[in-house]
Design a protein around this motif. Structure first.
Motif, short mmCIF file in Angstrom:
data_model
loop_
_atom_site.label_atom_id
_atom_site.label_comp_id
_atom_site.label_asym_id
_atom_site.label_seq_id
_atom_site.Cartn_x
_atom_site.Cartn_y
_atom_site.Cartn_z
N HIS A 47 0.82 -1.31 0.27
CA HIS A 47 0.17 0.11 0.16
C HIS A 47 0.88 0.90 0.11
CE1 HIS A 47 -3.82 -2.04 0.04
NE2 HIS A 47 -3.33 -2.50 0.23
N ARG A 48 1.84 1.38 0.83
CA ARG A 48 3.34 2.47 0.67
C ARG A 48 3.16 2.40 -0.75
NH1 ARG A 48 5.41 0.29 5.84
NH2 ARG A 48 4.46 0.53 7.20
N ASP A 49 3.42 1.35 -1.24
CA ASP A 49 4.27 1.60 -2.94
C ASP A 49 3.70 1.80 -3.46
OD1 ASP A 49 6.65 1.02 -5.16
OD2 ASP A 49 4.72 0.18 -5.28
N ALA A 53 3.16 6.28 -5.43
CA ALA A 53 3.02 6.55 -7.06
C ALA A 53 1.62 7.13 -6.97
CB ALA A 53 2.46 5.18 -7.74
N PHE A 54 0.59 7.61 -6.45
CA PHE A 54 -1.17 7.80 -6.43
C PHE A 54 -1.63 8.44 -4.51
CE2 PHE A 54 -1.04 4.25 -9.31
CZ PHE A 54 -1.37 5.48 -10.83
N PRO A 55 -0.68 9.50 -4.40
CA PRO A 55 -0.51 9.95 -2.88
C PRO A 55 -2.82 9.83 -2.86
CG PRO A 55 1.00 11.27 -4.09
CD PRO A 55 0.33 10.05 -5.29
N THR A 80 -4.48 10.59 -8.48
CA THR A 80 -2.93 11.49 -9.61
C THR A 80 -2.05 10.55 -9.53
OG1 THR A 80 -4.50 13.19 -9.28
CG2 THR A 80 -2.57 13.46 -10.20
N GLN A 81 -1.63 10.04 -10.57
CA GLN A 81 -0.37 9.78 -10.35
C GLN A 81 0.88 10.45 -10.44
OE1 GLN A 81 1.82 8.74 -14.09
NE2 GLN A 81 3.41 7.08 -13.23
N ALA A 82 1.26 11.21 -9.14
CA ALA A 82 2.86 11.66 -8.86
C ALA A 82 3.69 11.36 -9.01
CB ALA A 82 1.95 13.15 -7.39
N GLY A 83 4.07 9.38 -8.98
CA GLY A 83 5.27 9.69 -8.41
C GLY A 83 5.33 8.04 -9.03
N THR A 91 3.46 11.19 -14.30
CA THR A 91 2.99 11.29 -15.19
C THR A 91 1.62 13.07 -14.78
OG1 THR A 91 0.42 10.32 -14.99
CG2 THR A 91 2.11 9.49 -16.70
N GLY A 92 1.34 12.84 -14.09
CA GLY A 92 0.22 14.18 -13.00
C GLY A 92 -0.98 14.04 -13.74
N GLN A 93 -1.34 12.04 -14.48
CA GLN A 93 -2.86 12.28 -14.38
C GLN A 93 -3.75 11.89 -13.60
OE1 GLN A 93 -4.67 12.79 -17.48
NE2 GLN A 93 -2.47 12.56 -19.47
N VAL A 94 -5.04 12.26 -13.73
CA VAL A 94 -5.87 11.58 -12.99
C VAL A 94 -5.94 10.05 -13.82
CG1 VAL A 94 -7.83 11.54 -11.61
CG2 VAL A 94 -6.88 13.75 -11.85
#
Length: 140
Positions: A47-49, A53-55, A80-83, A91-94
């Protein structure tokens, strides 16, 4: 609602959505397989992993069915992919995707096994990953 249904809903609410790691130690058996090991710590590692990626990742239970010592949870997730997500840089994509998780409980009412399937292809497409079919012999 059965005790196992309550535990499964708490697992989603507390561990998946709430980030309340102490709940994992109350819900997950020591032998439950996880990321690189077993028990609550290994489950939390997965889950941390995913949260790295998706905070802002959130899961919604769409359907939940219990029978004997098992619970099936059909869910939708969005974030949102922030990692980094596997080989995919941020990517910053939702993105949103669906899946199902199957929980097996031991005699003490603890989660002894977790098995999930999800629409990874759909998620990767939303992140802009180009999927090419594998090469076949003869280049066809």
């Amino acid at each position: 609602m059965t005790d196992l249904e309550v535990a499964a809903r708490r697992f989603v609410a507390d561990v998946w959505n709430g980030g309340r790691e102490e709940s994992a130690y109350e819900l997950i058996a020591e032998g439950c397989p996880g990321l690189g090991g077993t028990g609550p710590a290994a489950t939390l590692a997965w889950h941390r992993d995913r949260r790295a990626a998706f905070p802002d990742l959130r899961y919604k239970i769409v359907d939940l069915v219990a029978s004997a010592d098992r619970v099936a949870v059909r869910w939708r997730a969005a974030g949102t992919q922030a990692g980094q997500f596997g080989p995919v840089p941020p990517t910053g994509q939702v993105a949103s995707w669906s899946g199902a998780t199957f929980l097996r409980f031991d005699a003490d009412g603890l989660i002894a096994d977790v098995w999930s399937v999800n629409e990874l292809f759909q998620l990767l497409q939303q992140l802009g990953v180009e999927m090419l079919p594998p090469l076949t012999p003869g280049g066809a």
